[in-house]
Design a protein around this motif. Structure first.
Motif, PDB file in Angstrom:
ATOM      1  N   GLU A 288       0.833  -1.209   0.000  1.00 35.25           N
ATOM      2  CA  GLU A 288       0.000   0.000   0.000  1.00 35.25           C
ATOM      3  C   GLU A 288       0.870   1.262   0.000  1.00 35.25           C
ATOM      4  O   GLU A 288       0.363   2.365  -0.131  1.00 35.25           O
ATOM      5  N   LEU A 289       2.206   1.093   0.125  1.00 36.48           N
ATOM      6  CA  LEU A 289       3.098   2.258   0.123  1.00 36.48           C
ATOM      7  C   LEU A 289       3.869   2.430  -1.186  1.00 36.48           C
ATOM      8  O   LEU A 289       4.152   3.562  -1.594  1.00 36.48           O
ATOM      9  N   ALA A 290       4.264   1.312  -1.815  1.00 38.75           N
ATOM     10  CA  ALA A 290       5.150   1.455  -2.975  1.00 38.75           C
ATOM     11  C   ALA A 290       5.174   0.185  -3.824  1.00 38.75           C
ATOM     12  O   ALA A 290       4.652  -0.855  -3.435  1.00 38.75           O
ATOM     13  N   VAL A 291       5.830   0.332  -4.998  1.00 45.73           N
ATOM     14  CA  VAL A 291       6.101  -0.815  -5.873  1.00 45.73           C
ATOM     15  C   VAL A 291       7.608  -1.034  -5.868  1.00 45.73           C
ATOM     16  O   VAL A 291       8.379  -0.087  -6.058  1.00 45.73           O
ATOM     17  N   PHE A 292       8.025  -2.266  -5.634  1.00 42.36           N
ATOM     18  CA  PHE A 292       9.443  -2.595  -5.498  1.00 42.36           C
ATOM     19  C   PHE A 292       9.898  -3.554  -6.589  1.00 42.36           C
ATOM     20  O   PHE A 292       9.121  -4.400  -7.053  1.00 42.36           O
ATOM     21  N   GLY A 293      11.174  -3.415  -6.964  1.00 38.85           N
ATOM     22  CA  GLY A 293      11.818  -4.392  -7.830  1.00 38.85           C
ATOM     23  C   GLY A 293      13.087  -4.873  -7.152  1.00 38.85           C
ATOM     24  O   GLY A 293      13.282  -4.634  -5.951  1.00 38.85           O
ATOM     25  N   PHE A 294      13.954  -5.534  -7.904  1.00 42.18           N
ATOM     26  CA  PHE A 294      15.189  -6.067  -7.324  1.00 42.18           C
ATOM     27  C   PHE A 294      16.378  -5.707  -8.199  1.00 42.18           C
ATOM     28  O   PHE A 294      16.300  -5.803  -9.436  1.00 42.18           O
ATOM     29  N   ASP A 295      17.470  -5.304  -7.580  1.00 42.06           N
ATOM     30  CA  ASP A 295      18.672  -4.920  -8.310  1.00 42.06           C
ATOM     31  C   ASP A 295      19.208  -6.116  -9.109  1.00 42.06           C
ATOM     32  O   ASP A 295      19.269  -7.232  -8.595  1.00 42.06           O
ATOM     33  N   GLU A 296      19.603  -5.854 -10.337  1.00 43.52           N
ATOM     34  CA  GLU A 296      20.043  -6.921 -11.246  1.00 43.52           C
ATOM     35  C   GLU A 296      21.261  -7.676 -10.714  1.00 43.52           C
ATOM     36  O   GLU A 296      21.441  -8.858 -10.996  1.00 43.52           O
TER      37      GLU A 296
ATOM     38  N   ASN B  71       8.833   2.182   7.571  1.00 43.30           N
ATOM     39  CA  ASN B  71       8.014   0.985   7.754  1.00 43.30           C
ATOM     40  C   ASN B  71       8.722  -0.281   7.278  1.00 43.30           C
ATOM     41  O   ASN B  71       8.091  -1.323   7.103  1.00 43.30           O
ATOM     42  N   THR B  72      10.023  -0.156   7.042  1.00 40.26           N
ATOM     43  CA  THR B  72      10.781  -1.286   6.502  1.00 40.26           C
ATOM     44  C   THR B  72      11.939  -1.610   7.452  1.00 40.26           C
ATOM     45  O   THR B  72      12.626  -0.706   7.921  1.00 40.26           O
ATOM     46  N   GLY B  73      12.156  -2.886   7.723  1.00 43.52           N
ATOM     47  CA  GLY B  73      13.146  -3.315   8.707  1.00 43.52           C
ATOM     48  C   GLY B  73      14.569  -3.437   8.164  1.00 43.52           C
ATOM     49  O   GLY B  73      15.432  -4.012   8.819  1.00 43.52           O
ATOM     50  N   PHE B  74      14.814  -2.955   6.961  1.00 43.52           N
ATOM     51  CA  PHE B  74      16.181  -2.954   6.403  1.00 43.52           C
ATOM     52  C   PHE B  74      16.327  -1.717   5.524  1.00 43.52           C
ATOM     53  O   PHE B  74      15.331  -1.066   5.170  1.00 43.52           O
ATOM     54  N   THR B  75      17.558  -1.379   5.168  1.00 48.91           N
ATOM     55  CA  THR B  75      17.788  -0.175   4.379  1.00 48.91           C
ATOM     56  C   THR B  75      17.414  -0.436   2.922  1.00 48.91           C
ATOM     57  O   THR B  75      17.921  -1.366   2.298  1.00 48.91           O
ATOM     58  N   LEU B  76      16.504   0.395   2.437  1.00 47.45           N
ATOM     59  CA  LEU B  76      16.034   0.231   1.058  1.00 47.45           C
ATOM     60  C   LEU B  76      16.899   1.015   0.096  1.00 47.45           C
ATOM     61  O   LEU B  76      17.413   2.080   0.433  1.00 47.45           O
ATOM     62  N   ASP B  77      17.046   0.494  -1.105  1.00 46.83           N
ATOM     63  CA  ASP B  77      17.673   1.267  -2.173  1.00 46.83           C
ATOM     64  C   ASP B  77      16.576   2.017  -2.924  1.00 46.83           C
ATOM     65  O   ASP B  77      15.467   1.502  -3.098  1.00 46.83           O
ATOM     66  N   PHE B  78      16.899   3.234  -3.328  1.00 45.26           N
ATOM     67  CA  PHE B  78      15.962   4.026  -4.135  1.00 45.26           C
ATOM     68  C   PHE B  78      16.651   4.380  -5.442  1.00 45.26           C
ATOM     69  O   PHE B  78      17.816   4.795  -5.427  1.00 45.26           O
ATOM     70  N   ASP B  79      15.962   4.213  -6.559  1.00 46.81           N
ATOM     71  CA  ASP B  79      16.511   4.735  -7.815  1.00 46.81           C
ATOM     72  C   ASP B  79      16.551   6.261  -7.720  1.00 46.81           C
ATOM     73  O   ASP B  79      15.810   6.861  -6.940  1.00 46.81           O
TER      74      ASP B  79
ATOM     75  N   THR C 204      22.935  -7.175  -7.188  1.00 46.76           N
ATOM     76  CA  THR C 204      22.910  -7.567  -5.769  1.00 46.76           C
ATOM     77  C   THR C 204      21.674  -8.382  -5.435  1.00 46.76           C
ATOM     78  O   THR C 204      21.659  -9.130  -4.473  1.00 46.76           O
ATOM     79  N   ARG C 205      20.616  -8.195  -6.211  1.00 44.37           N
ATOM     80  CA  ARG C 205      19.324  -8.840  -5.980  1.00 44.37           C
ATOM     81  C   ARG C 205      18.664  -8.374  -4.690  1.00 44.37           C
ATOM     82  O   ARG C 205      17.847  -9.082  -4.112  1.00 44.37           O
ATOM     83  N   ARG C 206      19.020  -7.135  -4.253  1.00 43.13           N
ATOM     84  CA  ARG C 206      18.332  -6.557  -3.106  1.00 43.13           C
ATOM     85  C   ARG C 206      17.104  -5.782  -3.571  1.00 43.13           C
ATOM     86  O   ARG C 206      17.063  -5.264  -4.692  1.00 43.13           O
ATOM     87  N   MET C 207      16.149  -5.668  -2.654  1.00 39.73           N
ATOM     88  CA  MET C 207      14.912  -4.962  -2.960  1.00 39.73           C
ATOM     89  C   MET C 207      15.171  -3.464  -3.115  1.00 39.73           C
ATOM     90  O   MET C 207      15.938  -2.894  -2.354  1.00 39.73           O
ATOM     91  N   LYS C 208      14.529  -2.867  -4.125  1.00 41.89           N
ATOM     92  CA  LYS C 208      14.630  -1.414  -4.282  1.00 41.89           C
ATOM     93  C   LYS C 208      13.274  -0.827  -4.653  1.00 41.89           C
ATOM     94  O   LYS C 208      12.418  -1.530  -5.216  1.00 41.89           O
TER      95      LYS C 208
END
Lengths: 321, 256
Positions: B190-198, B220-228, B200-204
């Motif tokens: 309900e907050l965002a749409v996420f993909g995965f780095d090609e 609202n996220t328990g780890f550091t998110l990557d942002f484009d 590292t395969r981490r969520m962004k």
């Protein structure tokens, strides 16, 4: 952790050779069929979630106070609760265990696994399926590509990872599961056990082929002539089947394709009661619906005419344009 | 969600999920939001979307107001092209016929691994969850969209237990585990749409939902998110999307 008990092939064939596979009538009562299931047996259960659950046979086993059954099913719903809650089973092999997605977690399952040390042995849905299929094929295992890399596999030393001898790729081998007895509910069969299944067949064909014995409950028994008029509809051949029991509404309060949908008022009341108190609530439910009634028809009467009729109306509507 | 919005969290999930689907795709859907989203897409702009259910259904076309309570109920078969055994429909994933898998999630981590089995130590679990169902099979064998509620306790650095594998420990670890095909494609909340780095395969974060800030998502996220660098803002649900969705789930099984 126990190694999976894969039947040696000699033993599997020996047991098959000892079965009476002749074309013979095998219609009997729920009580008589119940005697095929002994304490400690491996019991495969047909249907999936709230669909074509062999509830009447489970009801009978609970009334007969069976113990230590090791049960396996594609996905369990309230049947899993009842098997744990009644003390009939202390081990359930399945891929998903709750009353239904609408109701969140099963407090009954949680209580028995978290507090009572009962064993919910989790495989992926395909994992359960490949185990029944290997059992039905008479091979000790089948290769598959799911479950790898997961902690579901980490919990399952019974499965073995190998490098494929042809390609070198990693594959998973899952062991055959040959239940001592399978309980399967169908829309119709003849007195010999030729079973016709409408709609979703789930894993029932593999399960019937895998098991050493099959107890078939059926909404109705039809003539062999009627079966022969549509042999393409026959999904389980008579020689797999050892008992035929006619039990109308035999999946209640779950559904039976084309005949009745789940009896949702009953299900909701059940979920509320047992999740409020997984011990007392379950005992009260078992006393009222399982131990109290004189017969299966009495049990249906307790569920109630109105609920049965509504479920039937919804069930039959699948054939409406 | 603020008062001014005319939709709920339970409604935006299927709507944004449906937008990820393309006409002609073959998708394998779980019950609840995934089923609702796939059916919604079918009604809006993907009439040739083929929906598979693990109960054994090929080409489902679920009726408005008659959503099935599970993927194993007769309602799933309405107007379908075919019914199969459950194992056989799952094997279609293994053979590679399925473009996308689509499910809900209880707990997800930075690599898109899902946990629906245990909270706490599996040997003495604090909570025994329902388990995988077909989730492990779907996520092992095809590309995945996950739609779930966004809460800190659900978005954790590493899940307690990998029920359905995403990219496992990132990088090439998924392939090395024996899963060369598929992987996590999108996570919708309900907050965002996420993909995965090609790599590292981490969520962004790919796009923020209307009115949502980067800080709100991170908090609202328990780890550091990557942002484009360029974060898109998702278009709000349209009247058509909302009205079709509400018609589909008129019994309000899933969007209540």
């Amino acid at each position: 952790m126990l190694e999976a008990q894969v039947e040696p092939y000699d033993r599997l064939r020996e047991k098959m050779a000892g079965r009476d596979r002749s074309l013979r009538e095998k219609v009997m009562s729920l009580e008589e069929a119940g005697s095929f299931v002994q304490d400690g047996m491996k019991v495969g259960i047909g249907g999936s979630t709230m669909s074509r659950t062999p509830m009447a046979m489970i009801w009978q086993l609970i009334r007969q106070n069976r113990k230590n059954l090791s049960c396996s099913r594609a996905i369990v719903s309230t049947d899993g609760d009842l098997l744990f809650g009644s003390g009939v089973s202390d081990h359930i092999i399945t891929s998903w265990f709750a009353q239904g997605i609408l109701w969140g977690l099963s407090k009954v399952m949680r209580h028995h696994v978290e507090k009572e040390g009962k064993n919910y042995e989790e495989w992926s849905h395909m994992g359960v399926g490949m185990r029944f299929r290997a059992g039905g094929m008479g091979v000790p295992f089948l290769p598959m590509r799911a479950m790898l890399g997961s902690d579901v596999l980490g919990q399952r030393p019974e499965a073995k990872e190998i490098d494929c001898p042809f390609t070198g790729e990693r594959v998973l081998l899952v062991p055959a599961l040959n239940p001592d007895v399978a309980l399967i509910h169908v829309q119709r069969c003849d007195a010999y056990g030729n079973a016709q299944i409408d709609g979703l067949q789930f894993m029932d064909i593999d399960l019937a082929l895998a098991a050493d014995r099959v107890i078939l409950t059926t909404e109705r028994i039809v003539s062999n002539d009627q079966i022969r008029r549509a042999p393409d509809q026959t999904k389980i051949p008579f020689f797999c089947v050892d008992a035929v029991v006619e039990v109308p509404y035999g999946s209640a309060p779950h559904e039976c394709f084309g005949l009745y949908e789940p009896m949702m008022k009953h299900m909701e009341a059940y979920v509320k009661q047992v999740n409020a108190d997984p011990i007392e609530g379950m005992q009260a439910y078992l006393d009222k619906y399982f131990h109290g009634p004189k017969s299966w028809n009495d049990y249906l009467a307790l569920i109630g005419m109105e609920e049965l009729l509504e479920a039937s109306q919804r069930g039959r509507s699948i054939y409406n344009d | 969600m603020t008062e001014a919005r005319n939709y709920t969290a339970a409604e935006i999930l299927p709507i944004l999920s449906a937008r990820q689907l393309r006409d002609g795709m073959v998708v394998f859907a779980g019950v609840g939001t995934p089923l609702l989203a796939a059916t919604l897409a079918q009604r809006l702009n993907c009439p040739r979307l083929t929906i598979l259910f693990e109960g054994g259904v090929v080409g489902a076309f679920v009726e408005p107001g008659k959503l099935p309570p599970s993927t194993n109920d007769q309602r799933c078969t309405r107007r379908a092209n075919m019914v199969l055994g459950s194992s056989d429909v799952l094997l279609l994933l293994q053979r590679g016929y399925v473009d996308l898998g689509f499910m809900g999630g209880a707990q997800i981590d930075q690599y898109g691994n899902l946990n629906s089995s245990f909270i706490g130590d599996p040997a003495a679990p604090k909570t025994r969850l329902p388990g995988t169902g077909g989730g492990n099979d779907i996520s092992s064998l095809t590309n995945m969209i996950v739609a779930m509620k966004h809460e800190k306790r659900r978005f954790v650095e590493n899940v307690d237990f990998i029920t359905s594998p995403g990219f496992i420990r990132g990088g090439t670890s998924r392939r090395e585990s024996g899963l060369p095909a598929g992987g996590m494609f999108r996570v919708i909340t309900e907050l965002a749409v996420f993909g995965f780095d090609e790599t590292t395969r981490r969520m962004k974060v790919l796009a923020l939902n209307p009115g949502v800030t980067r800080e709100e998502v991170q908090d609202n996220t328990g780890f550091t998110l990557d942002f484009d660098d360029e974060i898109a803002i998702t278009e709000p649900p349209t009247e058509t999307e909302l009205s079709v969705l509400r018609e589909l789930d008129s019994e309000r099984l899933f969007i209540a």
